[in-house]
Design a protein around this motif. Structure first.
Motif, PDB file in Angstrom:
ATOM      1  N   MET A 125       0.821  -1.202   0.000  1.00  0.00           N
ATOM      2  CA  MET A 125       0.000   0.000   0.000  1.00  0.00           C
ATOM      3  C   MET A 125       0.864   1.265   0.000  1.00  0.00           C
ATOM      4  SD  MET A 125      -3.220  -0.794  -0.129  1.00  0.00           S
ATOM      5  CE  MET A 125      -3.935   0.763   0.364  1.00  0.00           C
ATOM      6  N   ASN A 126       1.973   1.210   0.727  1.00  0.00           N
ATOM      7  CA  ASN A 126       2.877   2.361   0.771  1.00  0.00           C
ATOM      8  C   ASN A 126       3.484   2.621  -0.607  1.00  0.00           C
ATOM      9  OD1 ASN A 126       4.242   3.611   3.645  1.00  0.00           O
ATOM     10  ND2 ASN A 126       5.093   4.279   1.694  1.00  0.00           N
ATOM     11  N   LEU A 127       3.835   1.550  -1.310  1.00  0.00           N
ATOM     12  CA  LEU A 127       4.373   1.690  -2.671  1.00  0.00           C
ATOM     13  C   LEU A 127       3.309   2.241  -3.621  1.00  0.00           C
ATOM     14  CD1 LEU A 127       6.455  -1.617  -2.904  1.00  0.00           C
ATOM     15  CD2 LEU A 127       7.356   0.719  -2.760  1.00  0.00           C
ATOM     16  N   ALA A 128       2.038   1.874  -3.378  1.00  0.00           N
ATOM     17  CA  ALA A 128       0.949   2.415  -4.197  1.00  0.00           C
ATOM     18  C   ALA A 128       0.794   3.917  -3.972  1.00  0.00           C
ATOM     19  CB  ALA A 128      -0.359   1.693  -3.866  1.00  0.00           C
ATOM     20  N   VAL A 129       0.863   4.340  -2.711  1.00  0.00           N
ATOM     21  CA  VAL A 129       0.759   5.766  -2.388  1.00  0.00           C
ATOM     22  C   VAL A 129       1.941   6.528  -2.978  1.00  0.00           C
ATOM     23  CG1 VAL A 129       0.864   7.426  -0.483  1.00  0.00           C
ATOM     24  CG2 VAL A 129      -0.621   5.433  -0.309  1.00  0.00           C
ATOM     25  N   MET A 130       3.134   5.936  -2.929  1.00  0.00           N
ATOM     26  CA  MET A 130       4.320   6.578  -3.501  1.00  0.00           C
ATOM     27  C   MET A 130       4.212   6.714  -5.019  1.00  0.00           C
ATOM     28  SD  MET A 130       7.229   4.754  -1.130  1.00  0.00           S
ATOM     29  CE  MET A 130       8.639   5.439  -2.023  1.00  0.00           C
ATOM     30  N   SER A 131       3.603   5.719  -5.673  1.00  0.00           N
ATOM     31  CA  SER A 131       3.418   5.813  -7.127  1.00  0.00           C
ATOM     32  C   SER A 131       2.442   6.941  -7.463  1.00  0.00           C
ATOM     33  CB  SER A 131       2.911   4.483  -7.685  1.00  0.00           C
ATOM     34  OG  SER A 131       1.575   4.231  -7.266  1.00  0.00           O
ATOM     35  N   TYR A 132       1.409   7.119  -6.637  1.00  0.00           N
ATOM     36  CA  TYR A 132       0.465   8.219  -6.847  1.00  0.00           C
ATOM     37  C   TYR A 132       1.150   9.562  -6.632  1.00  0.00           C
ATOM     38  CZ  TYR A 132      -3.512  11.331  -6.030  1.00  0.00           C
ATOM     39  OH  TYR A 132      -4.394  12.384  -6.077  1.00  0.00           O
ATOM     40  N   ASP A 133       2.013   9.623  -5.635  1.00  0.00           N
ATOM     41  CA  ASP A 133       2.793  10.847  -5.382  1.00  0.00           C
ATOM     42  C   ASP A 133       3.674  11.190  -6.570  1.00  0.00           C
ATOM     43  OD1 ASP A 133       4.020  12.902  -3.452  1.00  0.00           O
ATOM     44  OD2 ASP A 133       5.774  11.711  -4.028  1.00  0.00           O
ATOM     45  N   ARG A 134       4.325  10.188  -7.163  1.00  0.00           N
ATOM     46  CA  ARG A 134       5.183  10.416  -8.341  1.00  0.00           C
ATOM     47  C   ARG A 134       4.330  10.825  -9.545  1.00  0.00           C
ATOM     48  NH1 ARG A 134       8.807  12.538  -7.186  1.00  0.00           N
ATOM     49  NH2 ARG A 134       7.488  12.868  -5.383  1.00  0.00           N
ATOM     50  N   TYR A 135       3.136  10.259  -9.646  1.00  0.00           N
ATOM     51  CA  TYR A 135       2.220  10.622 -10.733  1.00  0.00           C
ATOM     52  C   TYR A 135       1.855  12.107 -10.658  1.00  0.00           C
ATOM     53  CZ  TYR A 135      -2.576  11.405 -12.397  1.00  0.00           C
ATOM     54  OH  TYR A 135      -3.706  11.950 -12.963  1.00  0.00           O
TER      55      TYR A 135
ATOM     56  N   PHE B  80       1.540  16.599 -13.007  1.00  0.00           N
ATOM     57  CA  PHE B  80       0.985  17.900 -12.635  1.00  0.00           C
ATOM     58  C   PHE B  80       1.970  18.660 -11.737  1.00  0.00           C
ATOM     59  CE2 PHE B  80      -2.521  14.876 -13.107  1.00  0.00           C
ATOM     60  CZ  PHE B  80      -3.254  15.484 -14.107  1.00  0.00           C
ATOM     61  N   PRO B  81       3.154  18.959 -12.254  1.00  0.00           N
ATOM     62  CA  PRO B  81       4.194  19.580 -11.411  1.00  0.00           C
ATOM     63  C   PRO B  81       3.792  20.932 -10.826  1.00  0.00           C
ATOM     64  CG  PRO B  81       4.785  19.685 -13.745  1.00  0.00           C
ATOM     65  CD  PRO B  81       3.605  18.783 -13.639  1.00  0.00           C
ATOM     66  N   LEU B  82       2.989  21.709 -11.560  1.00  0.00           N
ATOM     67  CA  LEU B  82       2.611  23.040 -11.076  1.00  0.00           C
ATOM     68  C   LEU B  82       1.556  22.968  -9.977  1.00  0.00           C
ATOM     69  CD1 LEU B  82       2.476  25.000 -14.465  1.00  0.00           C
ATOM     70  CD2 LEU B  82       4.364  24.832 -12.819  1.00  0.00           C
ATOM     71  N   ARG B  83       0.761  21.907  -9.969  1.00  0.00           N
ATOM     72  CA  ARG B  83      -0.291  21.755  -8.969  1.00  0.00           C
ATOM     73  C   ARG B  83       0.098  20.792  -7.856  1.00  0.00           C
ATOM     74  NH1 ARG B  83      -4.637  19.968 -13.223  1.00  0.00           N
ATOM     75  NH2 ARG B  83      -5.539  18.965 -11.383  1.00  0.00           N
ATOM     76  N   TYR B  84       1.306  20.231  -7.948  1.00  0.00           N
ATOM     77  CA  TYR B  84       1.704  19.178  -7.010  1.00  0.00           C
ATOM     78  C   TYR B  84       1.673  19.645  -5.564  1.00  0.00           C
ATOM     79  CZ  TYR B  84       4.725  15.956  -4.453  1.00  0.00           C
ATOM     80  OH  TYR B  84       5.231  15.092  -3.513  1.00  0.00           O
ATOM     81  N   ARG B  85       2.306  20.782  -5.283  1.00  0.00           N
ATOM     82  CA  ARG B  85       2.399  21.245  -3.893  1.00  0.00           C
ATOM     83  C   ARG B  85       1.036  21.598  -3.296  1.00  0.00           C
ATOM     84  NH1 ARG B  85       7.324  21.783  -1.903  1.00  0.00           N
ATOM     85  NH2 ARG B  85       9.109  21.818  -3.319  1.00  0.00           N
ATOM     86  N   ALA B  86       0.113  22.028  -4.153  1.00  0.00           N
ATOM     87  CA  ALA B  86      -1.222  22.361  -3.664  1.00  0.00           C
ATOM     88  C   ALA B  86      -2.032  21.102  -3.357  1.00  0.00           C
ATOM     89  CB  ALA B  86      -1.949  23.223  -4.685  1.00  0.00           C
ATOM     90  N   GLN B  87      -1.819  20.038  -4.162  1.00  0.00           N
ATOM     91  CA  GLN B  87      -2.598  18.814  -3.989  1.00  0.00           C
ATOM     92  C   GLN B  87      -1.978  17.859  -2.968  1.00  0.00           C
ATOM     93  OE1 GLN B  87      -3.369  16.973  -7.769  1.00  0.00           O
ATOM     94  NE2 GLN B  87      -4.689  18.632  -8.481  1.00  0.00           N
TER      95      GLN B  87
END
Length: 310
Positions: A112-122, A127-134
């Motif tokens: 599950m942690n690897l799944a969350v990390m993959s979503y974080d990388r996605y 969406f690099p410009l919206r990453y910090r907001a999301q």
């Protein structure tokens, strides 16, 4: 062999080989591996927690990963070390059930942690410009809490279904307690266990696999559509995660096959090593992948410990 009419008080781990004086060698190797896992994962966790520049979502997920390696290893190694030196490989029923809970939740939390990390990388790549907001620190903390809570609740249910059973035998053909092998010893009805076991496999594999596949399909689209520099950056960010994911999947697959299918043609030593693979190699591999590969962690790690020593 215990009768079903009396409560089962202990299990026998039947997969240990009679290695004579080599037991001291195996004990030493196992102890060194455990100390190494404790050292590298604890030190990296401390570095991330203490250094404010690493208080970002990506490093919070890494910290959760390192803590889980410590948790899973502690669920395996202390009892394994005792059993290596023991002539009678018995373990009390409560301790066996506790080990089942620790090892199974470790596996679920890892995936599950690897799944969350993959979503974080996605989010970071697509969406690099919206990453910090999301992906804020609060949202990262909530995701980490859900990963641990989800896995714990899932296996509390699994274990509660196993504990209620009556057992006709007490010999587990493994180096550690495994829920499937314990359920096979039951002489009472295990239909509910089997149904929930299938449902549990779905919850443990398909649920985290869906965001992983979705995230990397979108990341690949961005890579192929972008410049060469974009592709190289994306590959550099995702490669440690992919290696960790594949290694853990490989180890978990062998553990599942070894406990559910006849592997009498596989050499005994190899079969036992493969059953421990995901519990030994993964906690050693992740600190190398993330601690040494990520230049920021490597630089802070070196500065933190060198300054303490000097």
């Amino acid at each position: 062999m215990n009768s079903s009419s009396s409560p089962l008080t202990y299990f026998i781990l039947g997969a240990f080989l009679d290695v004579g004086k080599l037991r001291y060698f195996f004990f030493l190797v196992t102890a060194i591996l455990y100390l190494l896992i404790l050292l590298v994962n604890t030190s990296l966790t401390v570095v991330i927690c203490v250094n404010r520049s690493l208080h970002e979502p990506m490093y919070m997920f890494l910290c959760s990963l390192f803590v889980n390696e410590l948790y899973g290893s502690t669920g395996l190694f202390p009892l394994l070390l005792v059993q290596i030196l023991s002539d009678v490989h018995t373990v009390s029923a409560p301790l066996c059930f506790l080990q089942i809970f620790c090892i199974y939740t470790y596996g679920s939390i890892e995936f599950m942690n690897l799944a969350v990390m993959s979503y974080d990388r996605y989010l970071a790549i697509c969406f690099p410009l919206r990453y910090r907001a999301q992906m804020t620190l609060t949202s990262a903390a909530v995701l980490i809490f859900l990963v641990w809570f989800y896995s714990s609740v899932k296996f509390i249910i699994t274990l509660s279904l196993t504990v209620r059973l009556s057992f006709c035998g007490n010999v587990i053909n493994s180096l550690y307690c495994q829920n499937y092998l314990v359920v096979k010893l039951a002489c009472s009805d295990t239909q509910v266990n089997n149904i929930y076991g299938i449902f549990g496999i779905f919850l443990s594999t398909v649920v985290p696999l869906l965001p992983i596949l979705f995230s990397y399909m979108r990341i690949l689209q961005v890579c192929f559509a972008g410049s060469r520099q974009t592709r190289q950056k994306a590959i550099g960010i995702c490669m440690p995660h992919l290696v960790s994911l594949l290694n853990f999947s490989f180890g978990s697959c062998f553990e599942t096959l070894g406990s559910r299918f006849d592997m009498s043609n596989v050499p005994a030593v190899l079969k036992r090593f493969l059953s421990l693979y995901f519990l030994i190699i993964q906690p050693l591999l992740n600190p190398v992948l993330y601690g040494l590969q990520m230049s920021k962690i490597r630089r802070i790690y070196r500065h933190f410990f060198c300054s303490k020593i000097m």
